[in-house]
Motif scaffolding. Structure first.
Motif, PDB file in Angstrom:
ATOM      1  N   GLY A   1       0.778  -1.233   0.000  1.00 13.47           N
ATOM      2  CA  GLY A   1       0.000   0.000   0.000  1.00 13.47           C
ATOM      3  C   GLY A   1       0.812   1.288   0.000  1.00 13.47           C
ATOM      4  N   LEU A   2       2.133   1.176  -0.038  1.00 12.85           N
ATOM      5  CA  LEU A   2       2.993   2.364  -0.065  1.00 12.85           C
ATOM      6  C   LEU A   2       3.815   2.364  -1.343  1.00 12.85           C
ATOM      7  N   GLY A   3       4.022   3.553  -1.889  1.00 12.89           N
ATOM      8  CA  GLY A   3       4.817   3.680  -3.102  1.00 12.89           C
ATOM      9  C   GLY A   3       4.610   5.042  -3.711  1.00 12.89           C
ATOM     10  N   GLY A   4       5.088   5.210  -4.925  1.00  7.88           N
ATOM     11  CA  GLY A   4       4.991   6.489  -5.598  1.00  7.88           C
ATOM     12  C   GLY A   4       3.631   6.727  -6.210  1.00  7.88           C
ATOM     13  N   ILE A   5       3.239   7.993  -6.250  1.00  7.95           N
ATOM     14  CA  ILE A   5       2.009   8.404  -6.918  1.00  7.95           C
ATOM     15  C   ILE A   5       2.342   9.630  -7.771  1.00  7.95           C
TER      16      ILE A   5
ATOM     17  N   LEU B   1       0.443  12.305 -10.245  1.00 11.26           N
ATOM     18  CA  LEU B   1      -0.877  12.782 -10.672  1.00 11.26           C
ATOM     19  C   LEU B   1      -0.754  14.062 -11.479  1.00 11.26           C
ATOM     20  N   ILE B   2      -1.599  14.181 -12.482  1.00  8.46           N
ATOM     21  CA  ILE B   2      -1.755  15.412 -13.256  1.00  8.46           C
ATOM     22  C   ILE B   2      -3.184  15.877 -13.065  1.00  8.46           C
ATOM     23  N   SER B   3      -3.366  17.139 -12.722  1.00  8.26           N
ATOM     24  CA  SER B   3      -4.700  17.702 -12.493  1.00  8.26           C
ATOM     25  C   SER B   3      -5.190  18.454 -13.721  1.00  8.26           C
ATOM     26  N   SER B   4      -6.492  18.693 -13.759  1.00  6.34           N
ATOM     27  CA  SER B   4      -7.109  19.368 -14.904  1.00  6.34           C
ATOM     28  C   SER B   4      -6.597  20.788 -15.106  1.00  6.34           C
ATOM     29  N   ASN B   5      -5.971  21.374 -14.095  1.00  9.19           N
ATOM     30  CA  ASN B   5      -5.396  22.720 -14.250  1.00  9.19           C
ATOM     31  C   ASN B   5      -3.980  22.681 -14.815  1.00  9.19           C
ATOM     32  N   GLY B   6      -3.467  21.478 -15.114  1.00 11.86           N
ATOM     33  CA  GLY B   6      -2.150  21.337 -15.716  1.00 11.86           C
ATOM     34  C   GLY B   6      -1.030  21.076 -14.727  1.00 11.86           C
ATOM     35  N   ALA B   7      -1.307  21.127 -13.443  1.00 10.64           N
ATOM     36  CA  ALA B   7      -0.278  20.878 -12.432  1.00 10.64           C
ATOM     37  C   ALA B   7      -0.041  19.383 -12.286  1.00 10.64           C
ATOM     38  N   TRP B   8       1.228  18.985 -12.145  1.00 14.67           N
ATOM     39  CA  TRP B   8       1.550  17.593 -11.845  1.00 14.67           C
ATOM     40  C   TRP B   8       2.270  17.550 -10.508  1.00 14.67           C
ATOM     41  N   LEU B   9       2.166  16.398  -9.839  1.00 14.23           N
ATOM     42  CA  LEU B   9       2.888  16.215  -8.583  1.00 14.23           C
ATOM     43  C   LEU B   9       3.292  14.765  -8.418  1.00 14.23           C
ATOM     44  N   LEU B  10       4.418  14.591  -7.736  1.00  7.92           N
ATOM     45  CA  LEU B  10       4.950  13.283  -7.393  1.00  7.92           C
ATOM     46  C   LEU B  10       4.988  13.208  -5.881  1.00  7.92           C
ATOM     47  N   THR B  11       4.349  12.194  -5.316  1.00  5.00           N
ATOM     48  CA  THR B  11       4.246  12.093  -3.871  1.00  5.00           C
ATOM     49  C   THR B  11       4.382  10.641  -3.423  1.00  5.00           C
ATOM     50  N   ASN B  12       4.605  10.482  -2.133  1.00  2.76           N
ATOM     51  CA  ASN B  12       4.684   9.158  -1.518  1.00  2.76           C
ATOM     52  C   ASN B  12       3.399   8.922  -0.741  1.00  2.76           C
ATOM     53  N   GLY B  13       2.277   8.978  -1.442  1.00  5.59           N
ATOM     54  CA  GLY B  13       0.982   8.800  -0.787  1.00  5.59           C
ATOM     55  C   GLY B  13       0.586  10.033  -0.009  1.00  5.59           C
ATOM     56  N   THR B  14       0.383   9.885   1.288  1.00  8.41           N
ATOM     57  CA  THR B  14      -0.104  10.999   2.101  1.00  8.41           C
ATOM     58  C   THR B  14       1.018  11.921   2.572  1.00  8.41           C
ATOM     59  N   GLU B  15       2.278  11.551   2.283  1.00 10.00           N
ATOM     60  CA  GLU B  15       3.384  12.403   2.698  1.00 10.00           C
ATOM     61  C   GLU B  15       3.508  13.613   1.781  1.00 10.00           C
ATOM     62  N   GLN B  16       4.433  14.492   2.122  1.00  8.75           N
ATOM     63  CA  GLN B  16       4.583  15.734   1.369  1.00  8.75           C
ATOM     64  C   GLN B  16       4.958  15.479  -0.082  1.00  8.75           C
ATOM     65  N   VAL B  17       4.714  16.460  -0.915  1.00 11.98           N
ATOM     66  CA  VAL B  17       5.018  16.390  -2.339  1.00 11.98           C
ATOM     67  C   VAL B  17       6.532  16.343  -2.531  1.00 11.98           C
ATOM     68  N   ARG B  18       7.001  15.402  -3.334  1.00 17.03           N
ATOM     69  CA  ARG B  18       8.435  15.245  -3.616  1.00 17.03           C
ATOM     70  C   ARG B  18       8.865  16.137  -4.781  1.00 17.03           C
ATOM     71  N   ALA B  19       7.983  16.358  -5.742  1.00 18.66           N
ATOM     72  CA  ALA B  19       8.285  17.198  -6.903  1.00 18.66           C
ATOM     73  C   ALA B  19       6.959  17.642  -7.508  1.00 18.66           C
ATOM     74  N   ALA B  20       6.988  18.770  -8.206  1.00 21.07           N
ATOM     75  CA  ALA B  20       5.767  19.288  -8.835  1.00 21.07           C
ATOM     76  C   ALA B  20       6.154  20.188 -10.000  1.00 21.07           C
ATOM     77  N   GLY B  21       5.197  20.414 -10.873  1.00 26.82           N
ATOM     78  CA  GLY B  21       5.444  21.290 -12.008  1.00 26.82           C
ATOM     79  C   GLY B  21       4.163  21.525 -12.777  1.00 26.82           C
ATOM     80  N   LEU B  22       4.317  22.043 -13.990  1.00 27.39           N
ATOM     81  CA  LEU B  22       3.187  22.370 -14.845  1.00 27.39           C
ATOM     82  C   LEU B  22       3.383  21.699 -16.197  1.00 27.39           C
ATOM     83  N   VAL B  23       2.334  21.050 -16.697  1.00 24.53           N
ATOM     84  CA  VAL B  23       2.370  20.399 -18.007  1.00 24.53           C
ATOM     85  C   VAL B  23       1.859  21.392 -19.036  1.00 24.53           C
ATOM     86  N   GLU B  24       2.727  21.784 -19.947  1.00 29.03           N
ATOM     87  CA  GLU B  24       2.339  22.770 -20.957  1.00 29.03           C
ATOM     88  C   GLU B  24       1.594  22.147 -22.133  1.00 29.03           C
TER      89      GLU B  24
END
Length: 109
Positions: free
Chosen positions: A30-34, A36-59
């Motif tokens: 149940g633990l691992g990388g996630i 996600l890309i949101s409809s506003n163009g933002a992406w994020l890399l996280t370890n589940g409920t922990e803090q965001v490891r990386a983020a950006g914008l998909v052009e």
């Protein structure tokens, strides 16, 4: 099967409401990388409920309802790559997830 190195590609049609899509990868107990890309163009890399490891914008993201998006996640050892609609979006540090695990597509409306 548990995967360490992989290429995952999925195509989806943009709905009329807000959405997010991406992958759960290298999931062990149940633990691992996630990623996600949101409809506003933002992406994020996280370890589940922990803090965001990386983020950006998909052009290259299509946001118009009815249009298609293709998301590709490439994982090779400690490095990953995100492409959207055939265009490079980000290089990812996957060193937090060194073990092989399950891979699944994620979507939320």
């Amino acid at each position: 099967d548990d995967l360490l190195d992989f290429v995952a590609t999925t195509t989806f049609t943009v709905p009329a409401s807000d959405w997010s899509a991406g992958y759960s990868f290298r999931q062990v107990d149940g633990l691992g990388g996630i990623l996600l890309i949101s409809s506003n163009g933002a992406w994020l890399l996280t370890n589940g409920t922990e803090q965001v490891r990386a983020a950006g914008l998909v052009e290259s993201l299509n946001t118009d309802p009815g249009s298609d998006n293709t998301i590709e996640l490439i994982a090779t050892g400690e490095t990953g790559y995100l492409t959207v609609n055939g265009e490079f979006a980000a290089q990812l540090d996957l060193s937090l997830w060194p073990a092989a695990g399950s891979l699944a597509m994620r979507s939320e409306l």
